[in-house]
Every structure is written in C-alpha cells, then in structure tokens.
Design an enzyme around this catalytic site. Structure first.
Site, PDB file in Angstrom:
ATOM      1  N   VAL A 129      65.800  50.086   5.056  1.00  0.00           N
ATOM      2  CA  VAL A 129      65.223  50.430   4.191  1.00  0.00           C
ATOM      3  C   VAL A 129      66.296  51.387   2.957  1.00  0.00           C
ATOM      4  O   VAL A 129      66.268  51.288   2.019  1.00  0.00           O
ATOM      5  CB  VAL A 129      63.824  51.426   4.577  1.00  0.00           C
ATOM      6  CG1 VAL A 129      63.206  52.045   3.292  1.00  0.00           C
ATOM      7  CG2 VAL A 129      62.817  50.656   5.267  1.00  0.00           C
ATOM      8  N   LYS A 180      49.537  55.396  10.350  1.00  0.00           N
ATOM      9  CA  LYS A 180      49.109  54.861   9.122  1.00  0.00           C
ATOM     10  C   LYS A 180      47.579  55.342   8.695  1.00  0.00           C
ATOM     11  O   LYS A 180      47.404  55.772   7.237  1.00  0.00           O
ATOM     12  CB  LYS A 180      49.524  53.624   8.654  1.00  0.00           C
ATOM     13  CG  LYS A 180      51.012  53.116   8.687  1.00  0.00           C
ATOM     14  CD  LYS A 180      51.278  51.734   8.674  1.00  0.00           C
ATOM     15  CE  LYS A 180      53.076  51.612   8.593  1.00  0.00           C
ATOM     16  NZ  LYS A 180      53.290  50.181   8.920  1.00  0.00           N
TER      17      LYS A 180
HETATM   18  N1  HSE Z   1      57.145  47.781  11.756  1.00  0.00           N
HETATM   19  C1  HSE Z   1      56.236  48.104  10.583  1.00  0.00           C
HETATM   20  C2  HSE Z   1      55.322  46.625  10.139  1.00  0.00           C
HETATM   21  C3  HSE Z   1      57.376  48.417   9.671  1.00  0.00           C
HETATM   22  O1  HSE Z   1      55.683  45.659  10.892  1.00  0.00           O
HETATM   23  O2  HSE Z   1      54.664  47.016   9.485  1.00  0.00           O
HETATM   24  C4  HSE Z   1      56.594  48.915   8.170  1.00  0.00           C
HETATM   25  O3  HSE Z   1      55.923  50.205   8.402  1.00  0.00           O
END
Ligand code: HSE
Length: 401
Positions: free
Chosen positions: A11, A199
């Site tokens: 990123v 999340k």
């Molecule tokens: N490992 C996470 C996914 C990366 O596969 O969505 C993004 O947060």
C-alpha cells in the site's frame, strides 16, 4: 504540503505511485503540490528513484518541521499507535490504512487530533478503495443507520468464489489465493474472520457514534465451509459469503462476523473475487450499496490519497467521530433474530418442519443422507433451544441473508 510515508509495502508504495502519477491533478484538487519528503522502512530500496528519502529512524520524520502529514501503511497496533501519537503531538496530520489501529485506538487518536488541531483520517482502513468512511460520516449523516452488511475481506471472497465457480476445496482455493498474492503466507487474519471483525467494528462505531470493542464481536471465519455447504447453497440458487453484520437499534448494536448464505436475488450475491461491497440501510436513504476493489496496491492507495488531499485542504471535520462510553453498546444477543440454512440428517425432515417455519429445502448427491432447509428468522435463544431438540440430527447451521 510535504508528507512522509511510514511503511513501504504494497500500500505504501502504491501511495507513492499514485502521488507521482497523478501529481498535477492532485495538486489542483489539493490547492498545492503534495510531495513525499521521507519514507520510513526497515528494508533497503537502493533502486528507488528517490532512494535518498528512505530512513529507518522515525525521528527523521517526527522532528522534521516541514513535514505536515504522515501516511502510515505499516499495519498492526504497535509501533503505529506510538508513531501516530508522536506525529499528531508534533502538529502533523495522520492518514492511515491500518484497521487494527483504528479499531483498537480510534477514539484516543481522534481526540488527540482534535487537541492538536490536526486531522486523523482512515478511509482506507475499510473496503480498500471503496469510499465508505467519509460517506458514513458525511453523506449519510442525516440518517439513523439501522443495518450494515459487508463483504469486507477480499481474500476470503476470492476463496469462496473459487469454491463456487471451480468446485475447489477450501485448501485448494486458499493455495491458489496465496499463489496469486491475495492471501498471506499466514492467512489466519483473513480466513478466521479477524480482519472482517475489525472492519465491521469500525463501521458500527461510525454508525452509532460509540466505540464498538471488536474483541466482543462473535467471529467465525470460512474454514468450516465445505463442499457440501457449497452444493446445498447452489441447489438453493445461493452463494456463501463471509459477512460482517451489524444492526443498530436505540443506540445498541448487534454485531457478528460469520459466513452467510446469500440468495441469488440479494444485492451481495454477485460480489465476487477480491471485490468488497457494503450494504448500508438508513432510515432516510433506505438501502445503499458501496461496491469496488476492497484490497490491493492502487485501490487502497486511492483511498489513502483522498485522505491526504482532504487533510491538505483542511475541509474535514475535526470533532471525534465516535467516543468510548461507559454504557454497554452491545445489544442482548439472545433476542436477535436471524434466518438460517440448516443441514440435517434426512430422517429429521418432519422434526424440522414441526420446529421451524421452513422457506425451502434442497438435496444434493454429494450428501445423500442429508437435507438442507432454509428457515425463517428465529432468535438466537429460540434457535439454541430448538437445535438442542434436534441433537445430532442437526449437522450445521449457516446464517441466511
Ligand atoms: N487482507 C485484506 C483483504 C486486505 O483481503 O481484504 C485489505 O484489508
């Protein structure tokens, strides 16, 4: 605006690339040029065109008064939290893609940003490139949000898509995801649902204005999904997705992370591969879906750079978006009602019909001694009681959208 990037992995290097590639347009939209002054990483990048900007010492960034903003793409709570505190106390705005940090320390960092008159922004922490944090904070601010359903992890969505489209086993689909660079060598955070958990905690905190402790969210990953689940879901014209779910009522949240059977006419059904989607229900807007690339170098960098521009223009709201409170933000789980797909042994069909309101049923040659039913919503407490009556005849239960 002179900025620093901390963490030059996928990123971080994507952020650099977007800032360089789109420099002219970004300068117009930000009102000034944005230049990367320093990059923190413990590795060497001798072939980088600006190799002289790399440092292994965070003090080179914190003590540089010309740097007005720090982008952090390292991940993990520490040392990111320490670096974020030091950066903001030094008058620098902080932009991060780090969901572990935001889920664990969001309220403290938002309060620190307010105290120091800087921005703390985290659009890239949920949904990769999909705009979801700013829309929830601003565009949907006139709503009371009642429900969020999100496919929030690209890796698991890729694995499940492979299991459905190619008939791959979980192990083979995971190996393929690792080969393509979607899944880490240690895939636990993704496949066990921990990533989705952080999340949905962030999104639910935004929706109810109170800190939702991710460690209290019941979390189940996709490791238990097998070929028979796939076969039953297919014969019910459905798929299975890992869903971060929350419903909010009277300021209390019911949250969970679990695989869900998604019928073919549901908006999340067609979200495949590494794509993410978030279905938000508000009392004014109704249903509203956000869809796009939920992971990856440039999509995630897109969200980070949007925050860099927002912080540079100073047009973002300073007050903390959510706070810790003493009251318990979690609703009583036992009263929450959900639909389900249940797999039972064939001799339990009449028992199931007597206990539940059945919607449909299916059989599959892959499991000739079983039958699957979709059943109407029952509370967790009610389901537990009825499941106990079925005993060993109940083979599995998966939530149904
Ligand atoms: N490992 C996470 C996914 C990366 O596969 O969505 C993004 O947060």
């Amino acid at each position: 605006m002179k900025i620093a990037i901390m963490g030059y992995g996928t990123v971080g290097s994507g952020v650099y690339e977007v800032l360089v590639t789109n420099a002219a347009g970004i300068a117009t939209r930000a009102g000034e040029a944005i230049t990367v002054e320093r990059i923190l990483d413990l590795r060497e990048f001798p072939d980088h065109p600006e190799a002289h900007k790399f440092t292994k010492n965070v003090d080179d960034i914190i003590n540089d008064k010309e740097i007005g903003l720090v982008v952090e793409t390292m991940g993990g709570t520490e040392p990111a939290f320490t670096f974020a505190c030091r950066a903001m106390k030094s008058g620098k705005s902080y932009v991060t893609s780090n969901k572990e940090l935001v889920a664990a320390k969001g309220p403290e960092l938002m309060a620190l940003a307010e105290e120091n008159g800087v921005s703390f922004l985290f659009e890239a922490s949920v949904g990769g490139g999909i705009p979801i944090i700013m829309p929830l904070k601003e565009c949907l601010a006139g709503n009371e949000i009642s429900e969020i359903m999100g496919i929030l992890n690209g890796t698991t969505n890729y694995i499940l898509t492979q299991m459905f489209s190619c008939g791959a086993s979980f192990a083979d689909a995971l190996a393929e995801a690792q080969k393509k660079g979607y899944a880490e060598a240690n895939p636990d955070a993704d496949v066990l649902g921990y990533d989705t958990c952080r999340k949905i905690a962030i999104l639910t905190s935004l929706a109810c204005g109170k800190h939702v402790d991710f460690s209290r969210i019941p979390t189940e990953g996709i490791t238990g999904i097998d070929e028979i689940d796939v076969a039953f879901a297919e014969s019910l014209r459905s798929s299975v997705k890992l869903v971060g779910y929350s419903s909010v009522k009277d300021g209390k949240a019911y949250c969970r992370v679990a695989p869900m059977v998604i019928p073919h006419d549901h908006p999340l059904y067609s979200v495949e591969d590494v794509f993410n989607a978030i279905l938000v229900t508000g009392n004014a807007i109704g249903d509203c879906m956000f869809y796009g690339r939920g992971a990856g170098k440039l999509p995630t960098a897109s969200a980070v750079v949007s925050d860099v521009i927002a912080a540079t223009t100073g047009k973002i709201s300073i007050p903390p978006t959510w706070k810790r409170t003493d009251e318990d933000v979690f609703a009583d789980v036992s009263s929450s009602a959900s639909r389900r797909m249940i797999r039972v042994s064939s001799d339990a069909a009449e028992d199931v019909k007597a206990l539940f309101t059945c919607i449909s049923s299916a059989t599959t040659p892959k499991a000739p001694n079983e039958i699957a039913f979709t059943i109407d919503a029952v509370s967790e407490a009610d389901f537990a009681e009825k499941a106990a009556k079925l005993g060993d005849k109940l083979i599995k239960s998966i939530y149904l959208a």
